[in-house]
Scaffold this motif. Sequence first.
Motif, PDB file in Angstrom:
ATOM      1  N   GLY A   1       0.806  -1.217   0.000  1.00 40.04           N
ATOM      2  CA  GLY A   1       0.000   0.000   0.000  1.00 40.04           C
ATOM      3  C   GLY A   1       0.840   1.270   0.000  1.00 40.04           C
ATOM      4  N   PRO A   2       1.811   1.388   0.921  1.00 39.72           N
ATOM      5  CA  PRO A   2       2.667   2.577   0.940  1.00 39.72           C
ATOM      6  C   PRO A   2       3.432   2.788  -0.361  1.00 39.72           C
ATOM      7  N   LEU A   3       3.887   1.692  -0.984  1.00 35.22           N
ATOM      8  CA  LEU A   3       4.603   1.820  -2.252  1.00 35.22           C
ATOM      9  C   LEU A   3       3.669   2.362  -3.332  1.00 35.22           C
ATOM     10  N   ALA A   4       2.443   1.857  -3.359  1.00 35.24           N
ATOM     11  CA  ALA A   4       1.464   2.329  -4.348  1.00 35.24           C
ATOM     12  C   ALA A   4       1.152   3.812  -4.135  1.00 35.24           C
ATOM     13  N   ARG A   5       1.018   4.242  -2.871  1.00 36.44           N
ATOM     14  CA  ARG A   5       0.732   5.655  -2.584  1.00 36.44           C
ATOM     15  C   ARG A   5       1.903   6.549  -2.991  1.00 36.44           C
ATOM     16  N   ALA A   6       3.116   6.072  -2.721  1.00 32.35           N
ATOM     17  CA  ALA A   6       4.295   6.858  -3.084  1.00 32.35           C
ATOM     18  C   ALA A   6       4.399   7.010  -4.600  1.00 32.35           C
ATOM     19  N   LYS A   7       4.060   5.946  -5.325  1.00 37.08           N
ATOM     20  CA  LYS A   7       4.074   6.029  -6.787  1.00 37.08           C
ATOM     21  C   LYS A   7       3.011   7.006  -7.276  1.00 37.08           C
ATOM     22  N   ALA A   8       1.809   6.917  -6.702  1.00 35.75           N
ATOM     23  CA  ALA A   8       0.714   7.791  -7.125  1.00 35.75           C
ATOM     24  C   ALA A   8       1.040   9.260  -6.862  1.00 35.75           C
ATOM     25  N   ALA A   9       1.812   9.513  -5.803  1.00 42.19           N
ATOM     26  CA  ALA A   9       2.176  10.888  -5.445  1.00 42.19           C
ATOM     27  C   ALA A   9       3.407  11.372  -6.216  1.00 42.19           C
ATOM     28  N   GLY A  10       3.985  10.483  -7.031  1.00 38.63           N
ATOM     29  CA  GLY A  10       5.169  10.863  -7.792  1.00 38.63           C
ATOM     30  C   GLY A  10       6.427  10.942  -6.966  1.00 38.63           C
ATOM     31  N   LEU A  11       6.433  10.286  -5.802  1.00 42.67           N
ATOM     32  CA  LEU A  11       7.601  10.343  -4.923  1.00 42.67           C
ATOM     33  C   LEU A  11       8.677   9.342  -5.324  1.00 42.67           C
ATOM     34  N   VAL A  12       8.269   8.264  -6.010  1.00 43.93           N
ATOM     35  CA  VAL A  12       9.234   7.245  -6.426  1.00 43.93           C
ATOM     36  C   VAL A  12       8.964   6.848  -7.873  1.00 43.93           C
ATOM     37  N   ARG A  13       9.927   6.196  -8.452  1.00 46.45           N
ATOM     38  CA  ARG A  13       9.796   5.749  -9.837  1.00 46.45           C
ATOM     39  C   ARG A  13       8.686   4.704  -9.968  1.00 46.45           C
ATOM     40  N   PRO A  14       7.914   4.748 -11.024  1.00 45.46           N
ATOM     41  CA  PRO A  14       6.791   3.807 -11.184  1.00 45.46           C
ATOM     42  C   PRO A  14       7.219   2.362 -11.366  1.00 45.46           C
ATOM     43  N   GLU A  15       8.467   2.130 -11.804  1.00 41.93           N
ATOM     44  CA  GLU A  15       8.903   0.753 -12.045  1.00 41.93           C
ATOM     45  C   GLU A  15       9.442   0.060 -10.797  1.00 41.93           C
ATOM     46  N   LEU A  16       9.550   0.774  -9.672  1.00 39.18           N
ATOM     47  CA  LEU A  16      10.057   0.152  -8.447  1.00 39.18           C
ATOM     48  C   LEU A  16       9.134  -0.961  -7.981  1.00 39.18           C
ATOM     49  N   SER A  17       9.731  -2.060  -7.508  1.00 41.41           N
ATOM     50  CA  SER A  17       8.974  -3.233  -7.072  1.00 41.41           C
ATOM     51  C   SER A  17       9.171  -3.498  -5.593  1.00 41.41           C
ATOM     52  N   LEU A  18       8.405  -4.428  -5.064  1.00 45.71           N
ATOM     53  CA  LEU A  18       8.580  -4.826  -3.665  1.00 45.71           C
ATOM     54  C   LEU A  18       9.948  -5.463  -3.462  1.00 45.71           C
ATOM     55  N   GLU A  19      10.440  -6.158  -4.472  1.00 48.18           N
ATOM     56  CA  GLU A  19      11.780  -6.730  -4.387  1.00 48.18           C
ATOM     57  C   GLU A  19      12.816  -5.615  -4.184  1.00 48.18           C
ATOM     58  N   ASP A  20      12.606  -4.499  -4.861  1.00 43.68           N
ATOM     59  CA  ASP A  20      13.499  -3.354  -4.686  1.00 43.68           C
ATOM     60  C   ASP A  20      13.447  -2.833  -3.252  1.00 43.68           C
ATOM     61  N   MET A  21      12.281  -2.931  -2.615  1.00 45.89           N
ATOM     62  CA  MET A  21      12.143  -2.431  -1.247  1.00 45.89           C
ATOM     63  C   MET A  21      12.967  -3.268  -0.271  1.00 45.89           C
ATOM     64  N   HIS A  22      13.053  -4.567  -0.516  1.00 45.56           N
ATOM     65  CA  HIS A  22      13.884  -5.414   0.347  1.00 45.56           C
ATOM     66  C   HIS A  22      15.355  -5.006   0.210  1.00 45.56           C
ATOM     67  N   ARG A  23      15.775  -4.700  -1.010  1.00 51.84           N
ATOM     68  CA  ARG A  23      17.151  -4.232  -1.203  1.00 51.84           C
ATOM     69  C   ARG A  23      17.361  -2.897  -0.496  1.00 51.84           C
ATOM     70  N   ALA A  24      16.347  -2.032  -0.578  1.00 53.68           N
ATOM     71  CA  ALA A  24      16.454  -0.714   0.056  1.00 53.68           C
ATOM     72  C   ALA A  24      16.621  -0.850   1.569  1.00 53.68           C
ATOM     73  N   ILE A  25      15.903  -1.789   2.174  1.00 53.22           N
ATOM     74  CA  ILE A  25      16.002  -2.002   3.622  1.00 53.22           C
ATOM     75  C   ILE A  25      17.431  -2.380   4.012  1.00 53.22           C
ATOM     76  N   LEU A  26      18.025  -3.303   3.251  1.00 56.39           N
ATOM     77  CA  LEU A  26      19.390  -3.733   3.561  1.00 56.39           C
ATOM     78  C   LEU A  26      20.389  -2.610   3.301  1.00 56.39           C
ATOM     79  N   MET A  27      20.152  -1.807   2.265  1.00 52.92           N
ATOM     80  CA  MET A  27      21.038  -0.675   1.992  1.00 52.92           C
ATOM     81  C   MET A  27      20.999   0.336   3.131  1.00 52.92           C
ATOM     82  N   LEU A  28      19.795   0.618   3.623  1.00 47.83           N
ATOM     83  CA  LEU A  28      19.652   1.564   4.729  1.00 47.83           C
ATOM     84  C   LEU A  28      20.280   1.015   6.003  1.00 47.83           C
ATOM     85  N   ALA A  29      20.098  -0.282   6.235  1.00 49.57           N
ATOM     86  CA  ALA A  29      20.693  -0.895   7.424  1.00 49.57           C
ATOM     87  C   ALA A  29      22.214  -0.802   7.356  1.00 49.57           C
TER      88      ALA A  29
END
Length: 206
Positions: A130-158
């Motif tokens: 849901g949050p990813l869909a809202r961020a895409k709708a608001a133009g905050l992130v690229r439309p092609e980003l996937s949930l798989e990308d979010m797992h990578r983002a979590i590890l990058m931030l950690a």
Amino acid sequence: VKQRKTALRKDAQERLDRLIDAAVELYASDGYDVPFEKVAERAGVSRPTLHRNFPDRDALSAAVLKVHMDELTERMAQWADREDGLFLALKLLATKTIISGGLAKIVPMHRQAPASSGTFRNCVDLALAGPLARAKAAGLVRPELSLEDMHRAILMLAGGGLDSYGNDVSASIDLSLDMLRRGMMAPAPPGMDEAGIGWSHHTAKL
């Protein structure tokens, strides 16, 4: 007799709660393979009592996982109307990754308990959809980003948070999140920069 049974049920629930609390703490400090004896000792119960409640490590891991996912679900509900809820969730999950010992403890759990690891991944996907869909709708992130990308983002931030070596993990994650957020942003329209200002405006100032 009824009062005695009620008291027994209350005592059993208190022991269960202590076991789960102890497991959550020890999974964070010692990792997935913390000895059962240590969990029982921390909870103040016998090992047979631990095994009656959690017959194997998968059962105990599932209980620990539920604690973390319940917290995530509760926090996500608080951010349900925020367009930036995705970034708040990523920071929360990155912080939990660090608290759990970072990559050194995530990798062994993934290998030794793929079922628990898979369940956690599915829960994260469900929470972030849901949050990813809202961020895409608001133009905050690229439309092609996937949930798989979010797992990578979590590890990058950690990884960015671990760079602080415990001095100020939150500030380190914030800096990493700011850099990551720029990379995830939707591309600006032709002739515009990321702030929405036309290139001709910048040129006029030079």
